[in-house]
Design a protein around this motif. Structure first.
Motif, short mmCIF file in Angstrom:
data_model
loop_
_atom_site.label_atom_id
_atom_site.label_comp_id
_atom_site.label_asym_id
_atom_site.label_seq_id
_atom_site.Cartn_x
_atom_site.Cartn_y
_atom_site.Cartn_z
N GLU A 774 43.36 53.82 37.87
CA GLU A 774 42.58 53.44 36.69
C GLU A 774 42.27 51.94 36.71
O GLU A 774 41.14 51.52 36.50
CB GLU A 774 43.35 53.83 35.44
CG GLU A 774 42.59 53.59 34.13
CD GLU A 774 41.33 54.43 34.03
OE1 GLU A 774 40.37 53.95 33.40
OE2 GLU A 774 41.29 55.54 34.57
N ARG A 775 43.31 51.17 36.96
CA ARG A 775 43.09 49.70 36.98
C ARG A 775 42.26 49.29 38.20
O ARG A 775 41.50 48.33 38.15
CB ARG A 775 44.44 48.99 36.97
CG ARG A 775 45.18 49.16 35.65
CD ARG A 775 46.36 48.23 35.54
NE ARG A 775 47.02 48.37 34.24
CZ ARG A 775 48.05 47.64 33.83
NH1 ARG A 775 48.54 46.71 34.62
NH2 ARG A 775 48.59 47.83 32.65
N THR A 776 42.43 50.00 39.33
CA THR A 776 41.62 49.68 40.52
C THR A 776 40.14 49.90 40.22
O THR A 776 39.27 49.10 40.62
CB THR A 776 42.07 50.54 41.70
OG1 THR A 776 43.45 50.32 41.94
CG2 THR A 776 41.29 50.20 42.96
N LYS A 777 39.83 50.99 39.50
CA LYS A 777 38.42 51.26 39.14
C LYS A 777 37.87 50.14 38.25
O LYS A 777 36.72 49.72 38.41
CB LYS A 777 38.32 52.61 38.44
CG LYS A 777 38.53 53.79 39.38
CD LYS A 777 38.43 55.11 38.61
CE LYS A 777 38.66 56.30 39.55
NZ LYS A 777 38.60 57.59 38.82
N ARG A 778 38.70 49.68 37.33
CA ARG A 778 38.24 48.60 36.46
C ARG A 778 38.00 47.32 37.27
O ARG A 778 37.04 46.59 37.02
CB ARG A 778 39.28 48.33 35.37
CG ARG A 778 39.38 49.45 34.34
CD ARG A 778 40.47 49.21 33.31
NE ARG A 778 40.55 50.26 32.32
CZ ARG A 778 39.80 50.31 31.21
NH1 ARG A 778 38.93 49.34 30.97
NH2 ARG A 778 39.92 51.31 30.37
N LEU A 779 38.89 47.03 38.24
CA LEU A 779 38.70 45.85 39.09
C LEU A 779 37.44 45.99 39.94
O LEU A 779 36.70 45.02 40.15
CB LEU A 779 39.93 45.65 39.97
CG LEU A 779 41.19 45.17 39.25
CD1 LEU A 779 42.39 45.23 40.18
CD2 LEU A 779 41.01 43.74 38.72
N LEU A 780 37.18 47.20 40.46
CA LEU A 780 35.95 47.42 41.23
C LEU A 780 34.71 47.19 40.38
O LEU A 780 33.69 46.66 40.86
CB LEU A 780 35.95 48.86 41.79
CG LEU A 780 36.86 49.11 43.01
CD1 LEU A 780 36.85 50.58 43.38
CD2 LEU A 780 36.40 48.26 44.20
N HIS A 781 34.83 47.58 39.09
CA HIS A 781 33.70 47.34 38.18
C HIS A 781 33.43 45.83 38.02
O HIS A 781 32.26 45.40 38.04
CB HIS A 781 34.01 47.97 36.82
CG HIS A 781 32.93 47.72 35.80
ND1 HIS A 781 31.71 48.35 35.82
CD2 HIS A 781 32.92 46.88 34.71
CE1 HIS A 781 30.99 47.94 34.80
NE2 HIS A 781 31.70 47.03 34.12
N LEU A 782 34.52 45.06 37.91
CA LEU A 782 34.36 43.60 37.84
C LEU A 782 33.73 43.05 39.10
O LEU A 782 32.85 42.18 39.06
CB LEU A 782 35.72 42.93 37.58
CG LEU A 782 36.31 43.04 36.20
CD1 LEU A 782 37.67 42.35 36.15
CD2 LEU A 782 35.39 42.40 35.16
N LEU A 783 34.22 43.51 40.26
CA LEU A 783 33.67 43.02 41.53
C LEU A 783 32.20 43.36 41.65
O LEU A 783 31.40 42.58 42.17
CB LEU A 783 34.47 43.62 42.69
CG LEU A 783 35.92 43.14 42.85
CD1 LEU A 783 36.61 43.88 43.97
CD2 LEU A 783 35.96 41.64 43.10
N ASP A 784 31.83 44.58 41.20
CA ASP A 784 30.42 44.99 41.27
C ASP A 784 29.54 44.09 40.41
O ASP A 784 28.42 43.74 40.80
CB ASP A 784 30.33 46.46 40.82
CG ASP A 784 29.00 47.08 41.24
OD1 ASP A 784 28.40 46.59 42.22
OD2 ASP A 784 28.56 48.04 40.57
N GLN A 785 30.07 43.69 39.22
CA GLN A 785 29.32 42.78 38.36
C GLN A 785 29.22 41.39 39.00
O GLN A 785 28.16 40.75 38.95
CB GLN A 785 30.00 42.67 36.98
CG GLN A 785 30.03 43.94 36.19
CD GLN A 785 28.62 44.41 35.79
OE1 GLN A 785 27.74 43.60 35.47
NE2 GLN A 785 28.39 45.72 35.87
N LEU A 786 30.33 40.93 39.63
CA LEU A 786 30.34 39.60 40.24
C LEU A 786 29.49 39.55 41.50
O LEU A 786 28.96 38.50 41.87
CB LEU A 786 31.79 39.21 40.56
CG LEU A 786 32.06 37.75 40.92
CD1 LEU A 786 31.66 36.83 39.77
CD2 LEU A 786 33.53 37.55 41.27
#
Length: 818
Positions: A774-786
């Motif tokens: 769950e937290r990995t998906k959230r981090l991937l979402h941040l990376l995708d935005q960055l």
């Protein structure tokens, strides 16, 4: 700026391989030992080279695309790529496997502040200022223990200045001591001259003293000659006063004292006799008055006894019986009023209940009429409803009329049932009220009977009270009490008068005894007075006998002549003693010798000015002269000792002192200037700190997003990072490893976004090892935005991450065989 491609000639597992990258998000996928970390390390080495600035043995070629679209190729790396050291790069742009925390956090945050404002030389300037002024920066809350180069130079110059100031003061002291020496030498000469003059005066004084001694001896010789002549005259006077003896004088004095004592006693006896006569008269007057008082008291006592006989029939027992009867009467009257009030309350309640019963009967009648009407309505409605239902077989709409009639019948039936219930309640209440009325009738009869009994008892009390008062011949109880009180007062007065009468008689007996004693005293004083008069006459005869023998008329004359004889005898004894104790045996011969010696010293004055101060003055001058000589010797020794300790001449000391003070002033000014410069640098650094706070605000939002708001954010305090949860503030050491890695990852992303050039790149080597899905998906979402703003190269071994990537992402797959 972003990485377009990298080419390896021969690097670890890569042999002549080339990898292409896109500007956004790039994924390097492969199992362990496939070369993911080696690929990312190759990018770092190609940019910065190896540590120690040694060239790479195996060539790596990396192609970068600048923001303006221009391509550059770097073969061997640069020590500071884009003005950035490898430490800063690894702390922000390159995340190693399971190494998300910062290396040397405080040092890294300091470099980060400088990077935020592009002040690469700020830390270098601060370090150089610290080396120069050291612990002086403590006033700016800097923890520095080093002294500083300028402070060390200032300290050395101050020590030299203090030494030179000490030598300058020594030269001033030498000049002062030389001046004091000259002053003391002049004073020494003056003291010697003054001492010589006073010694000459002392020699003259010795001759004057000798002359004075001779004159005093000459006067004693003349006085001794006069003593011989005076003693002869005294012996002639004593022959004339030989009739006056000491014994007769003592007897006269004794007679005179006795006579005075007898006169005093006589006067005292007369005064005492007069006092006793006056006291006797006063006592007799008191006796007369006391007899009159006794007669008056006796008369009053007879009258009181007569009156007491008139009140003999009044007694306390009868009064107590009358009081008991009165109290009983009072108590019965109170009960009578209480019972009468209770009877009135019962009668009022009786009338009220009767009214309530009549009102209830009226309500029952009214409700009965209403219930009958409702019953008729119910019957009519029921019949009309049945008729309507029967009619509906031929005329269907009539069923609605039947329903309406049945509904009306139900409503009227409910009202009929409710009315019946109210009637039953009213009847029940009426029955209860009738029971209460019967009980109240019984109460009324009982109260009336009690009232009649109390009235009879009150009448009996009044009869008894009237009987007692009639026997005592008084109107009422108050009058009886007054008469009894008067009787008690009369008996008390009789006792008091009898006691007074007894006391008066005792006093009268004492007065008679006192009169007898006074008569005895008066007779005794008269006898003592006659004895004193006889003794006085005998003394007068003795005195006249002594005075006739001496040929004088009065005692005072005899005593004066006797006193004169005593004085002459004393003078003779004194003169004889002076003559016998004198060392001059022949006054006439001694006078001739002294006359010759005084003639030789005739030219000398008899007195000398300040002759008593000469010796004292000479001693003072000698003492001062000795002290001045000792002080001169001490000054000479002190001057010589100081000159031996001096290293430079006076002119050299002054010149060197001027140079040292000038240099010291310049260094103090320079230190103040450096302190001001450091304050400016701190202000600049504070602005960088404000930017760092903004970074941590962004990191707080991302950290809260990643942890699904279980953690509220991240704060930076005194170069330490803390995580916030509810009202708790925990340091990174207190967090679990997974939460700590997510916190560091959010902070790194925020820092990278804040300071990276436009379109820069991030290298992430499997950063999600400690994260759940769950937290990995959230981090991937941040990376995708960055990734919209910079290039991200992410390496991982997790296959589900590869599948979770959106379409259009550049994926580089590595295997164990490359």
């Amino acid at each position: 700026m972003w990485i377009k491609k990298i080419k390896f000639d021969d690097f670890i597992t890569f042999k002549g391989q080339e990898f292409q990258f896109t500007p956004g998000l790039n994924l390097i996928y492969g199992p362990n030992e496939a070369g993911k970390t080696s690929l990312l390390e190759g990018i770092k080495w190609s940019l910065f080279g190896k540590k120690g600035r040694k060239k790479l043995k195996n060539k790596i070629e990396i192609t970068l695309v600048l923001s303006e679209g221009k391509e550059i190729i770097i073969n061997d790396g640069l020590p500071f790529f884009l003005n950035m050291g490898v430490d800063l790069f690894e702390n922000i742009y390159f995340v190693h496997t399971a190494e998300l925390d910062f290396k040397e956090p405080k040092r890294f945050l300091t470099h980060l502040k400088a990077k935020l404002l592009n002040l690469d030389l700020l830390e270098q300037a601060k370090s150089e200022i610290k080396e120069l002024i050291g612990k002086d920066l403590q006033v700016l809350n800097q923890r520095i223990l080093k002294t500083g180069l300028i402070n060390e130079r200032i300290k050395g110059l101050k020590e030299e200045r203090d030494q030179l100031e000490h030598e300058r003061k020594l030269y001033i002291e030498i000049r002062t001591m030389e001046h004091n020496k000259r002053t003391l030498e002049a004073e020494e000469r003056q003291l010697k001259q003054a001492l010589s003059r006073w010694e000459e005066k002392n020699a003259l004084l010795q001759q004057i003293l000798k002359k004075r001694t001779l004159l005093e001896r000459y006067k004693r010789c003349q006085a001794l000659k006069e003593y011989f002549r005076e003693r002869e005259r005294l012996e002639e006077k004593l022959k004339v006063l030989s009739a006056f003896s000491e014994e007769d004088g003592e007897r006269l004095k004794e007679f005179q004292v006795r006579q005075a004592s007898l006169n005093q006693k006589m006067q005292e006896k007369k005064n005492r006799l007069k006092e006793l006569i006056l006291e006797l008269q006063e006592i007799q007057q008191k006796k007369t008055g006391l007899k009159e008082e006794i007669a008056q008291i006796t008369l009053n006592l007879e009258k009181q006894k007569i009156r007491a006989g008139q009140y003999a029939h009044f007694n306390v027992q009868t009064l107590e019986e009358i009081k008991k009867v009165s109290e009983r009467k009072k108590f019965l009257n109170e009960n009578k009023e209480k019972i009468a009030q209770e009877l009135r309350d019962v009668q009022n309640a009786y009338f009220t209940i009767q009214k309530d019963i009549e009102a209830a009967k009226d309500k029952i009648i009214s409700k009965s009429v209403q219930i009958k009407k409702l019953f008729y309505f119910c019957m009519a409605g029921l019949g009309l409803g049945l008729f309507s239902f029967i009619l509906s077989f031929w005329f269907v709409p009539s069923i609605f009329l039947g329903l309406l009639c049945l509904l009306g019948t139900g409503f009227w039936g409910y009202q009929w049932f409710k009315g019946k219930k109210i009637i039953r309640q009213l009847e029940l209440e009426s029955n209860n009220k009738l029971s209460q009325i019967n009980a109240m009738d019984a109460q009324q009869k009982e109260k009336q009977a009690q009232l009649e009994e109390i009235k009879k008892e009150i009448a009996q009390c009044e009869t008894n009270c009237f009987k007692f008062c009639q026997e005592a011949r008084v109107k009422d109880l108050v009058t009886y009490e007054i008469r009894l009180k008067e009787k008690t007062e009369i008996h008390q007065a009789i006792k008091e008068n009898e006691q007074i009468l007894k006391q008066k008689k005792e006093i009268l007996a004492e007065i008679n005894q006192a009169i007898e004693r006074l008569d005895e005293k008066i007779a005794k004083i008269k006898r003592e007075k006659e004895e004193i008069e006889n003794s006085s006459e005998q003394i007068k005869k003795e005195i006249n006998s002594i005075l006739a023998k001496a040929g004088v008329e009065g005692i005072s004359i005899y005593l004066s002549k006797l006193e004169e004889k005593k004085k002459l005898i004393a003078q003779k004894i004194t003169l004889t003693k002076a003559i016998e104790t004198s060392e001059i045996k022949d006054p006439q011969l001694e006078l001739a010798t002294l006359t010759r010696e005084l003639a030789i010293l005739q030219h000398l004055p008899e007195n000398l000015e300040n002759e008593f101060e000469i010796k004292k003055r000479i001693e003072e001058l000698q003492s001062k002269l000795k002290a001045v000589s000792n002080e001169i010797n001490q000054l000479m020794g002190r001057i010589e000792t100081i000159r031996q300790n001096l290293s430079l001449p006076e002119a050299g000391v002054l010149n060197r002192l001027y140079l040292v003070k000038t240099k010291l002033k310049e260094l103090e000014t320079e230190r103040k200037q450096w302190l001001g410069v450091y304050q400016i640098l701190l202000d600049i650094e504070a602005r960088a700190g404000e930017s760092l706070v903004e970074i941590f605000k962004r990191a707080s939002n991302w950290f809260a997003f990643v942890t699904d708001n279980r953690w509220k954010g991240v704060v930076l305090e005194k170069e330490n990072i803390y995580a916030l949860k509810n009202k708790q503030k925990l340091s990174v050491e207190q967090l679990s490893s997974g939460t700590r890695d997510q916190l560091y990852f959010a902070v790194r992303l925020a820092m990278a976004q804040a300071i990276m050039p436009k379109g820069f790149f991030l290298l992430l080597d499997d950063p999600f090892l400690t994260c759940d899905k769950e937290r990995t998906k959230r981090l991937l979402h941040l990376l995708d935005q960055l990734a919209k703003h910079c290039q991200i190269i992410l390496a991982t071994k997790e296959s589900w991450l590869k599948e979770a990537m959106r379409k259009g992402i550049n994926i580089i797959t590595l295997d164990l065989n490359n």
